[in-house]
Design a protein around this motif. Structure first.
Motif, PDB file in Angstrom:
ATOM      1  N   TRP B  11       0.806  -1.228   0.000  1.00 30.76           N
ATOM      2  CA  TRP B  11       0.000   0.000   0.000  1.00 30.76           C
ATOM      3  C   TRP B  11       0.837   1.276   0.000  1.00 30.76           C
ATOM      4  CZ3 TRP B  11       0.458   3.551   3.866  1.00 30.76           C
ATOM      5  CH2 TRP B  11       1.110   3.113   5.037  1.00 30.76           C
ATOM      6  N   ILE B  12       2.017   1.209   0.633  1.00 30.56           N
ATOM      7  CA  ILE B  12       2.804   2.448   0.756  1.00 30.56           C
ATOM      8  C   ILE B  12       3.293   2.906  -0.628  1.00 30.56           C
ATOM      9  CG2 ILE B  12       4.992   1.250   1.299  1.00 30.56           C
ATOM     10  CD1 ILE B  12       3.986   4.486   3.013  1.00 30.56           C
ATOM     11  N   THR B  13       3.632   1.937  -1.483  1.00 28.65           N
ATOM     12  CA  THR B  13       4.078   2.298  -2.837  1.00 28.65           C
ATOM     13  C   THR B  13       2.919   2.909  -3.632  1.00 28.65           C
ATOM     14  OG1 THR B  13       5.657   0.482  -2.754  1.00 28.65           O
ATOM     15  CG2 THR B  13       5.232   1.433  -4.912  1.00 28.65           C
ATOM     16  N   GLU B  14       1.752   2.356  -3.456  1.00 29.21           N
ATOM     17  CA  GLU B  14       0.581   2.938  -4.133  1.00 29.21           C
ATOM     18  C   GLU B  14       0.309   4.360  -3.656  1.00 29.21           C
ATOM     19  OE1 GLU B  14      -3.002   0.554  -5.054  1.00 29.21           O
ATOM     20  OE2 GLU B  14      -2.027  -0.945  -3.775  1.00 29.21           O
ATOM     21  N   ALA B  15       0.421   4.556  -2.329  1.00 32.72           N
ATOM     22  CA  ALA B  15       0.200   5.900  -1.781  1.00 32.72           C
ATOM     23  C   ALA B  15       1.246   6.870  -2.325  1.00 32.72           C
ATOM     24  CB  ALA B  15       0.259   5.863  -0.246  1.00 32.72           C
ATOM     25  N   PHE B  16       2.497   6.379  -2.421  1.00 34.32           N
ATOM     26  CA  PHE B  16       3.556   7.227  -2.976  1.00 34.32           C
ATOM     27  C   PHE B  16       3.244   7.607  -4.425  1.00 34.32           C
ATOM     28  CE2 PHE B  16       7.444   7.557  -5.534  1.00 34.32           C
ATOM     29  CZ  PHE B  16       7.977   8.709  -4.971  1.00 34.32           C
ATOM     30  N   LEU B  17       2.834   6.626  -5.209  1.00 30.66           N
ATOM     31  CA  LEU B  17       2.567   6.898  -6.630  1.00 30.66           C
ATOM     32  C   LEU B  17       1.410   7.878  -6.805  1.00 30.66           C
ATOM     33  CD1 LEU B  17       3.126   3.329  -8.141  1.00 30.66           C
ATOM     34  CD2 LEU B  17       4.591   5.364  -8.383  1.00 30.66           C
ATOM     35  N   ASP B  18       0.366   7.695  -5.998  1.00 30.24           N
ATOM     36  CA  ASP B  18      -0.769   8.627  -6.072  1.00 30.24           C
ATOM     37  C   ASP B  18      -0.316  10.067  -5.818  1.00 30.24           C
ATOM     38  OD1 ASP B  18      -2.498   6.572  -6.593  1.00 30.24           O
ATOM     39  OD2 ASP B  18      -3.267   6.423  -4.543  1.00 30.24           O
ATOM     40  N   ALA B  19       0.612  10.204  -4.884  1.00 30.80           N
ATOM     41  CA  ALA B  19       1.093  11.549  -4.512  1.00 30.80           C
ATOM     42  C   ALA B  19       2.114  12.065  -5.511  1.00 30.80           C
ATOM     43  CB  ALA B  19       1.696  11.507  -3.108  1.00 30.80           C
ATOM     44  N   ALA B  20       3.072  11.201  -5.895  1.00 28.21           N
ATOM     45  CA  ALA B  20       4.181  11.632  -6.758  1.00 28.21           C
ATOM     46  C   ALA B  20       3.689  12.051  -8.138  1.00 28.21           C
ATOM     47  CB  ALA B  20       5.210  10.509  -6.876  1.00 28.21           C
ATOM     48  N   ARG B  21       2.607  11.416  -8.597  1.00 31.58           N
ATOM     49  CA  ARG B  21       2.065  11.754  -9.920  1.00 31.58           C
ATOM     50  C   ARG B  21       1.546  13.181 -10.000  1.00 31.58           C
ATOM     51  NH1 ARG B  21      -0.064   5.745 -10.824  1.00 31.58           N
ATOM     52  NH2 ARG B  21       1.188   5.279 -12.670  1.00 31.58           N
ATOM     53  N   LEU B  22       1.348  13.797  -8.834  1.00 28.74           N
ATOM     54  CA  LEU B  22       0.915  15.192  -8.819  1.00 28.74           C
ATOM     55  C   LEU B  22       2.080  16.149  -9.068  1.00 28.74           C
ATOM     56  CD1 LEU B  22      -1.459  14.966  -5.700  1.00 28.74           C
ATOM     57  CD2 LEU B  22      -2.118  14.869  -8.124  1.00 28.74           C
ATOM     58  N   VAL B  23       3.309  15.603  -9.039  1.00 27.64           N
ATOM     59  CA  VAL B  23       4.487  16.426  -9.349  1.00 27.64           C
ATOM     60  C   VAL B  23       4.678  16.383 -10.871  1.00 27.64           C
ATOM     61  CG1 VAL B  23       6.959  16.797  -8.948  1.00 27.64           C
ATOM     62  CG2 VAL B  23       5.540  15.779  -7.141  1.00 27.64           C
TER      63      VAL B  23
END
Lengths: 328, 328
Positions: B11-23
């Motif tokens: 889940w942590i990688t998914e949460a990271f990707l959801d956030a990082a894609r906003l950059v």
């Protein structure tokens, strides 16, 4: 009636008298102060029929059954032992003495003379503290006790301006641990007994006392975290953490509200009704012991006072806080 | 665009990707997993164009600029060093490694290869944490930092039934200090630097990891108190105590609300607006460093990661928590 004398003439003695008078068999027979003037003034203020300025005369008086001691910490042991050796029961303000050596001598004196010796730790005799004890098993396996008492002292303003008042004077065995830390530690030993080890940190002021400190304690399958301060405030309540839920206590030094927050979200208010001032309950317990011919409170017991002081000795040792009383 | 690969498929990688894609300049180029099946499944789920099951091939790939590592703690150092030795920038989940020896080797690898190495400690890069830092001088002389992160782990239910899941497995360098304590300590070193001494206590579970722990730290004219748990919850916020007022922080691990309560009674809300998910800010900082040719974050810096790990090493040493990684 139990005929009381008081030692100490500041606000705490007045608060004690206001509370103790609500106990039916309490009688104020005399007040003591070193000077006649202060003794008279205080006797007028609180309505005492008699004054003493000589501790020996107080100790030898037939008209006194018990003494409430609220002198500076450094004088507790000597005064209490002197009085107990003359058959007086002693209710002594917290901390009971300057160090564990003195506490042991006080306990010996109490036992030898068959009188009641009790530390005037108000917190652990309050109805809500009794409720806290009773409800503790509901938390499941207990893993941590977190307690704090941080109260910025108006005397610290004076201290910063160069005037060392009593509260920051090591000669009186004062400072943050002795004055406020004791309120976190005493309830802890009542609830959980003697810790296996103590690890302490503190901020020592130039006067030689601690301004604040933090302690972690090992209880094997749980920890305790205690912090206290006379140079800052805190906005955190105290908390006992169990695997099934936590107890939140508004103020460990005078618990007036407590609730359990279970892990499943339920909240249970375990506050107990308290219709008397906080010091009433310690006066009541002390008088009950005298009237029943008991020598020691089961809650504010000799060993609870001793364990608390042993923790404080160790914390002071680790943080370099030394009192003149330690070297006597 | 900065082309990312990820290691770790929970889940942590998914949460990271959801956030990082906003950059803006973030691009997900590949995902890594040890097995083809998991890699494919995860790539489908998160929309990755490519998969790796061989770390060497990932390291050697020309199509990857940076790697986000969210593997078990015990693998962080080896994977990160391998990737950095092949010129990849590394954003690595907290704690950065198993111990300070590994952190030092990682920092050396980053410096040697001229790549960015940053610990993915989200808390210290959040807008409200930046606001906390900026407003700190308003508290007057600071005397105590109190931080806690206690969160009952659902894996503890399994543990109590006899199943040791990853969270309680010392082979993965896990446990309460590593998983949650780090969130209390990292902000502390960012705000106050390296402590003079560490005194730690913990409850060790039979699996060999700690279930909870408590630490006091000496900063000379202030103390720090830190406690964490995977076997209980807490209802206490965190607090920074100054002589003129306190800062109250809702959750030190993801500060979303902070206020100053001055000694005179005034309350100042210092919460900063945050319109992105918490992990956005670490992704943004990491990408900014790469784009600017900087090698290290000023906030989530190498030395902050190292100091934090040195404290954790010392706390583990004092409480007998040993990982297989320590003996490599």
């Amino acid at each position: 009636m139990i005929r009381f004398a008081t030692i100490g003439t500041n606000w705490i003695t007045e608060a004690f008298l206001d509370a103790a008078r609500l106990v039916d068999s309490f009688e104020l027979a005399a007040v003591y102060s070193r000077t006649e003037e202060t003794a008279k003034q205080f006797a007028d203020k609180v309505g005492a029929p008699r004054t003493f300025t000589d501790l020996q005369k107080l100790a030898e008086s037939d008209g006194i059954d018990a003494v409430y001691i609220a002198s500076p910490n450094a004088l507790h042991a000597e005064q209490a032992i002197w009085l107990m050796n003359h058959g007086k029961h002693v209710l002594c303000e917290k901390p009971l003495a300057s160090n564990a050596k003195e506490v042991k001598a006080m306990i010996e004196a109490a036992n030898r003379n068959g009188v009641v010796l009790m530390e005037a730790m108000k917190a652990t005799l309050l109805p809500t503290f009794r409720s806290i004890r009773e409800h503790l098993p509901k938390l499941g396996r207990i893993r941590r006790y977190v307690a704090n008492y941080c109260q910025y002292s108006s005397r610290y303003d004076a201290y910063k301006q160069g005037t060392v008042l009593n509260a920051f004077n090591p000669a009186l065995s004062n400072g943050a641990l002795m004055d406020l830390g004791v309120y976190c530690l005493y309830p802890m030993v009542v609830l959980f007994g003697q810790p296996r080890s103590v690890k302490a940190q503190s901020v020592k002021l130039e006067s030689g006392v601690d301004g604040e400190g933090s302690i972690v304690l090992d209880y094997g399958d749980m920890d305790a975290v205690v912090f206290y301060s006379k140079i800052t405030n805190s906005h955190l309540p105290s908390e006992i953490q169990g695997e099934d839920g936590n107890m939140i206590i508004d103020a460990i030094h005078t618990p007036a509200k407590a609730e359990i927050r279970y892990r499943d979200g339920r909240v249970e208010d375990i506050t107990a009704p308290q219709d008397k001032p906080p010091m009433y309950y310690e006066a009541q317990e002390f008088i009950r012991l005298i009237e029943n011919g008991e020598h020691e409170s089961a809650i504010n017991s000799h060993r609870h006072s001793l364990w608390t002081m042993e923790i404080m000795d160790e914390a002071r040792k680790q943080t370099g806080i030394v009192f003149p009383a330690d070297e006597r």
